[in-house]
Design an enzyme around this catalytic site. Structure first.
Site, PDB file in Angstrom:
ATOM      1  N   ARG A 122      -8.871 -32.209  -5.803  1.00  0.00           N
ATOM      2  CA  ARG A 122      -8.335 -33.404  -6.483  1.00  0.00           C
ATOM      3  C   ARG A 122      -8.133 -33.216  -7.981  1.00  0.00           C
ATOM      4  NH1 ARG A 122     -12.112 -36.433  -3.462  1.00  0.00           N
ATOM      5  NH2 ARG A 122     -11.155 -37.256  -1.561  1.00  0.00           N
ATOM      6  N   LYS A 144       4.897 -32.340 -15.752  1.00  0.00           N
ATOM      7  CA  LYS A 144       5.605 -32.304 -14.464  1.00  0.00           C
ATOM      8  C   LYS A 144       5.259 -31.008 -13.745  1.00  0.00           C
ATOM      9  CE  LYS A 144       9.780 -34.932 -15.449  1.00  0.00           C
ATOM     10  NZ  LYS A 144      11.248 -34.811 -15.406  1.00  0.00           N
ATOM     11  N   GLU A 186      17.911 -25.550 -24.397  1.00  0.00           N
ATOM     12  CA  GLU A 186      16.977 -26.689 -24.459  1.00  0.00           C
ATOM     13  C   GLU A 186      16.569 -26.966 -25.911  1.00  0.00           C
ATOM     14  OE1 GLU A 186      16.417 -28.404 -21.705  1.00  0.00           O
ATOM     15  OE2 GLU A 186      16.823 -26.964 -20.087  1.00  0.00           O
ATOM     16  N   LYS A 228       9.365 -32.907 -27.789  1.00  0.00           N
ATOM     17  CA  LYS A 228       9.093 -33.253 -26.394  1.00  0.00           C
ATOM     18  C   LYS A 228       7.843 -34.124 -26.320  1.00  0.00           C
ATOM     19  CE  LYS A 228       9.005 -32.133 -21.645  1.00  0.00           C
ATOM     20  NZ  LYS A 228       9.159 -31.182 -20.560  1.00  0.00           N
ATOM     21  N   GLU A 238       8.242 -40.877 -17.082  1.00  0.00           N
ATOM     22  CA  GLU A 238       9.680 -40.972 -16.933  1.00  0.00           C
ATOM     23  C   GLU A 238      10.172 -42.362 -16.559  1.00  0.00           C
ATOM     24  OE1 GLU A 238      11.686 -37.469 -16.377  1.00  0.00           O
ATOM     25  OE2 GLU A 238      12.990 -38.211 -14.807  1.00  0.00           O
ATOM     26  N   ARG A 242      12.291 -41.135 -21.513  1.00  0.00           N
ATOM     27  CA  ARG A 242      12.235 -39.712 -21.199  1.00  0.00           C
ATOM     28  C   ARG A 242      13.573 -39.196 -20.675  1.00  0.00           C
ATOM     29  NH1 ARG A 242       6.824 -36.722 -18.711  1.00  0.00           N
ATOM     30  NH2 ARG A 242       7.776 -34.682 -18.523  1.00  0.00           N
ATOM     31  N   ASN A 246      17.387 -35.499 -20.629  1.00  0.00           N
ATOM     32  CA  ASN A 246      18.371 -35.008 -19.657  1.00  0.00           C
ATOM     33  C   ASN A 246      19.769 -34.863 -20.253  1.00  0.00           C
ATOM     34  OD1 ASN A 246      16.546 -34.756 -17.605  1.00  0.00           O
ATOM     35  ND2 ASN A 246      16.813 -36.870 -16.925  1.00  0.00           N
ATOM     36  N   HIS A 249      22.264 -32.489 -18.807  1.00  0.00           N
ATOM     37  CA  HIS A 249      21.740 -32.111 -17.496  1.00  0.00           C
ATOM     38  C   HIS A 249      22.494 -32.729 -16.329  1.00  0.00           C
ATOM     39  CE1 HIS A 249      18.558 -30.338 -19.827  1.00  0.00           C
ATOM     40  NE2 HIS A 249      17.884 -29.968 -18.752  1.00  0.00           N
ATOM     41  N   HIS A 253      23.261 -29.996 -13.888  1.00  0.00           N
ATOM     42  CA  HIS A 253      22.705 -29.946 -12.525  1.00  0.00           C
ATOM     43  C   HIS A 253      23.812 -29.868 -11.487  1.00  0.00           C
ATOM     44  CE1 HIS A 253      18.645 -31.922 -13.763  1.00  0.00           C
ATOM     45  NE2 HIS A 253      18.542 -30.613 -13.682  1.00  0.00           N
ATOM     46  N   HIS A 266      19.847 -22.089 -15.359  1.00  0.00           N
ATOM     47  CA  HIS A 266      19.768 -23.508 -15.689  1.00  0.00           C
ATOM     48  C   HIS A 266      20.272 -23.809 -17.117  1.00  0.00           C
ATOM     49  CE1 HIS A 266      18.179 -27.556 -15.995  1.00  0.00           C
ATOM     50  NE2 HIS A 266      17.502 -27.193 -17.066  1.00  0.00           N
TER      51      HIS A 266
HETATM   52  N1  LIG Z   1       7.972 -28.984 -15.500  1.00  0.00           N
HETATM   53  C1  LIG Z   1       9.001 -29.158 -16.295  1.00  0.00           C
HETATM   54  O1  LIG Z   1       9.064 -30.111 -17.081  1.00  0.00           O
HETATM   55  C2  LIG Z   1      10.117 -28.158 -16.250  1.00  0.00           C
HETATM   56  C3  LIG Z   1      11.071 -28.127 -17.274  1.00  0.00           C
HETATM   57  C4  LIG Z   1      12.050 -27.131 -17.240  1.00  0.00           C
HETATM   58  C5  LIG Z   1      12.072 -26.211 -16.205  1.00  0.00           C
HETATM   59  N2  LIG Z   1      11.133 -26.276 -15.219  1.00  0.00           N
HETATM   60  C6  LIG Z   1      11.118 -25.314 -14.119  1.00  0.00           C
HETATM   61  O2  LIG Z   1      10.967 -24.031 -14.679  1.00  0.00           O
HETATM   62  C7  LIG Z   1      11.535 -23.068 -13.817  1.00  0.00           C
HETATM   63  C8  LIG Z   1      12.337 -22.089 -14.645  1.00  0.00           C
HETATM   64  O3  LIG Z   1      11.480 -21.486 -15.580  1.00  0.00           O
HETATM   65  P1  LIG Z   1      11.882 -20.172 -16.368  1.00  0.00           P
HETATM   66  O4  LIG Z   1      13.266 -20.316 -16.846  1.00  0.00           O
HETATM   67  O5  LIG Z   1      10.811 -19.916 -17.323  1.00  0.00           O
HETATM   68  O6  LIG Z   1      11.966 -19.077 -15.219  1.00  0.00           O
HETATM   69  P2  LIG Z   1      10.908 -18.067 -14.571  1.00  0.00           P
HETATM   70  O7  LIG Z   1       9.552 -18.598 -14.575  1.00  0.00           O
HETATM   71  O8  LIG Z   1      11.489 -17.683 -13.257  1.00  0.00           O
HETATM   72  O9  LIG Z   1      11.008 -16.801 -15.544  1.00  0.00           O
HETATM   73  C9  LIG Z   1      12.228 -16.106 -15.685  1.00  0.00           C
HETATM   74  C10 LIG Z   1      12.044 -14.607 -15.473  1.00  0.00           C
HETATM   75  O10 LIG Z   1      11.463 -14.029 -16.630  1.00  0.00           O
HETATM   76  C11 LIG Z   1      10.317 -13.253 -16.281  1.00  0.00           C
HETATM   77  N3  LIG Z   1       9.417 -13.364 -17.416  1.00  0.00           N
HETATM   78  C12 LIG Z   1       8.666 -14.432 -17.771  1.00  0.00           C
HETATM   79  N4  LIG Z   1       8.107 -14.215 -18.960  1.00  0.00           N
HETATM   80  C13 LIG Z   1       8.500 -12.998 -19.378  1.00  0.00           C
HETATM   81  C14 LIG Z   1       8.265 -12.250 -20.558  1.00  0.00           C
HETATM   82  N5  LIG Z   1       7.541 -12.746 -21.568  1.00  0.00           N
HETATM   83  N6  LIG Z   1       8.823 -11.005 -20.647  1.00  0.00           N
HETATM   84  C15 LIG Z   1       9.600 -10.532 -19.653  1.00  0.00           C
HETATM   85  N7  LIG Z   1       9.883 -11.214 -18.532  1.00  0.00           N
HETATM   86  C16 LIG Z   1       9.338 -12.441 -18.396  1.00  0.00           C
HETATM   87  C17 LIG Z   1       9.822 -13.856 -15.000  1.00  0.00           C
HETATM   88  O11 LIG Z   1       9.079 -12.927 -14.254  1.00  0.00           O
HETATM   89  C18 LIG Z   1      11.135 -14.232 -14.315  1.00  0.00           C
HETATM   90  O12 LIG Z   1      11.659 -13.106 -13.669  1.00  0.00           O
HETATM   91  C19 LIG Z   1      12.351 -23.832 -12.797  1.00  0.00           C
HETATM   92  O13 LIG Z   1      11.687 -23.835 -11.564  1.00  0.00           O
HETATM   93  C20 LIG Z   1      12.404 -25.249 -13.353  1.00  0.00           C
HETATM   94  O14 LIG Z   1      12.470 -26.230 -12.343  1.00  0.00           O
HETATM   95  C21 LIG Z   1      10.168 -27.230 -15.230  1.00  0.00           C
HETATM   96 ZN   LIG Z   2      16.537 -28.345 -18.560  1.00  0.00          ZN
END
Ligand SMILES: NC(=O)c1ccc[n+]([C@@H]2O[C@H](COP(=O)([O-])OP(=O)(O)OC[C@H]3O[C@@H](n4cnc5c(N)ncnc54)[C@H](O)[C@@H]3O)[C@@H](O)[C@H]2O)c1
Ligand SMILES: [Zn+2]
Length: 358
Positions: A122, A144, A186, A228, A238, A242, A246, A249, A253, A266
């Protein structure tokens, strides 16, 4: 080393931004009141290769006993099967309610490890140690968490605040170029919706940003996270406010969905979406043509795409946009700019949007 608090009542927590922070994660976590002893580091294979050892060492030094859970890199790991494996490892590793989970990686690791932390027993303490630009300026803060299910992104999830966010900009040095630039979309977004002087700064400093100058990145990540945080503080779960995050986006999206999430990263889709939304803003929300050109130019300078691809003419795109051209009065909430640095929401119909996009 800039550091600030996100004020969320009982869920308030600190955020640290700086260079060479990885070696301090143990010490900072203990200072934040997290219990020493068993804990877990959840990371992906790429990040593990680069940063697992120093992270583990820092935790050991501070009295933690880290169990390492390594997942495959990539969006496909944000899934229930991977989550099951994580739960099994946490149980086998004997973690208890006071044990922390350290999410060391990009947004994929952050969302997945965050959801594991939200649900295991939990809820156990969560520390976000983001390693991508997206992670550092966006996903690590705000609470999130979740996984994808039945092809729907983030269908299962929870709002769950971390106990600490530690963004080490030194880790960005190894990020592939495309992933680095994607995250800048972003960053530019925060300037566009709430901080025009930030846009001037990004314009002036673009060569240092792209050269990954650590002190410049530190200031940029810090400013992004503070923006943020200010939005999340006013609207943790949200409601309306918030939604301004977007900006870009809605179209972004739809572009991702219409191209099966395989053509654009993205942030690239969001870059195109911001340019499209700026065009719509010039028409309906008071943004000047000169400001529209300025934003377009900055996004180009960041090496991000700005052109709407032919896919906008397809049914998939309009469906993904949430528009049904057969239904009159059917509209979409759009985040628009009344000027650079100020966002407004506006409901627009199919004809209005497609006149601008098509
Ligand atoms: N929770 C939220 O508010 C929120 C906001 C934006 C995005 N997201 C989520 O985040 C995800 C995308 O995240 P991302 O863009 O970080 O992608 P990711 O986590 O897939 O990382 C991108 C790539 O970079 C590599 N990598 C990470 N750090 C590295 C580093 N320092 N050096 C070399 N390689 C590295 C990873 O292994 C991966 O291959 C999506 O699933 C999205 O839905 C969530
Ligand atoms: Zn985004």
């Amino acid at each position: 080393m800039p550091s600030f608090r996100v004020e969320l009542g009982a869920n308030s927590h600190s955020v640290h931004v700086g260079s060479s922070m990885l070696e301090k994660i143990g010490e900072l976590s203990r200072k934040a009141g997290l219990a020493a002893g068993p804990c877990a580091i959840i990371t992906d294979e790429n990040v593990a290769r680069l940063y697992l050892e120093p992270a583990r060492e820092a935790l050991l030094q501070a009295g933690f006993k880290p169990l390492v859970i390594e997942i495959a890199a990539g969006e496909a790991s944000k899934s229930l099967p991977t989550l099951h494996q994580i739960y099994d490892r946490l149980i086998e590793g004997g973690l208890n309610r006071r044990s922390s989970i350290f999410a060391l990686g990009g947004g994929v690791v952050g969302d997945l490890a965050g959801f594991a932390a939200a649900t295991f027993l939990r809820g156990v303490p969560l520390v976000q140690v983001p390693t991508t630009v997206v992670g550092q300026v966006d996903s690590a803060l705000g609470g999130k968490t979740g996984v994808n299910y039945r092809e729907v992104k983030n269908l299962l999830g929870a709002f769950y605040q971390p106990r600490l966010v530690i963004a080490d900009v030194s880790l960005l040095a190894s990020l592939p170029e495309r992933e680095f630039r994607e995250g800048l979309a972003e960053v530019i977004k925060y300037g566009a919706i709430m901080d025009e002087p930030m846009l001037s700064k990004i314009e002036d400093q673009m060569p240092s940003i792209l050269g990954r100058n650590e002190s410049v990145l530190e200031a940029l990540v810090d400013r992004s996270l503070r923006h943020k945080a200010s939005v999340v503080e006013r609207d943790e779960r949200e409601g309306n406010l918030r939604a301004i995050l977007n900006f870009g986006h809605t179209v972004g999206h739809a572009l991702e969905a219409a191209t099966n999430f395989s053509h654009f990263l993205h942030g690239e889709a969001v870059a195109i979406g911001m340019v499209a939304a700026a065009g719509i803003s010039a028409r309906f929300a008071g943004l000047s043509a000169q400001e529209e050109r300025r934003l377009h130019k900055l996004i180009t300078k960041a090496g991000l795409p700005t052109e709407l691809p032919a896919v906008v003419k397809t049914e998939e795109f309009t469906r993904a946009l949430g528009l049904d051209k057969k239904r009159a009065g059917n509209g979409v909430e759009f985040i628009l700019l009344s000027r650079l640095g100020a966002a407004v929401t506006s409901k627009l119909g199919f004809e209005e949007i497609m006149a601008q996009l098509g």
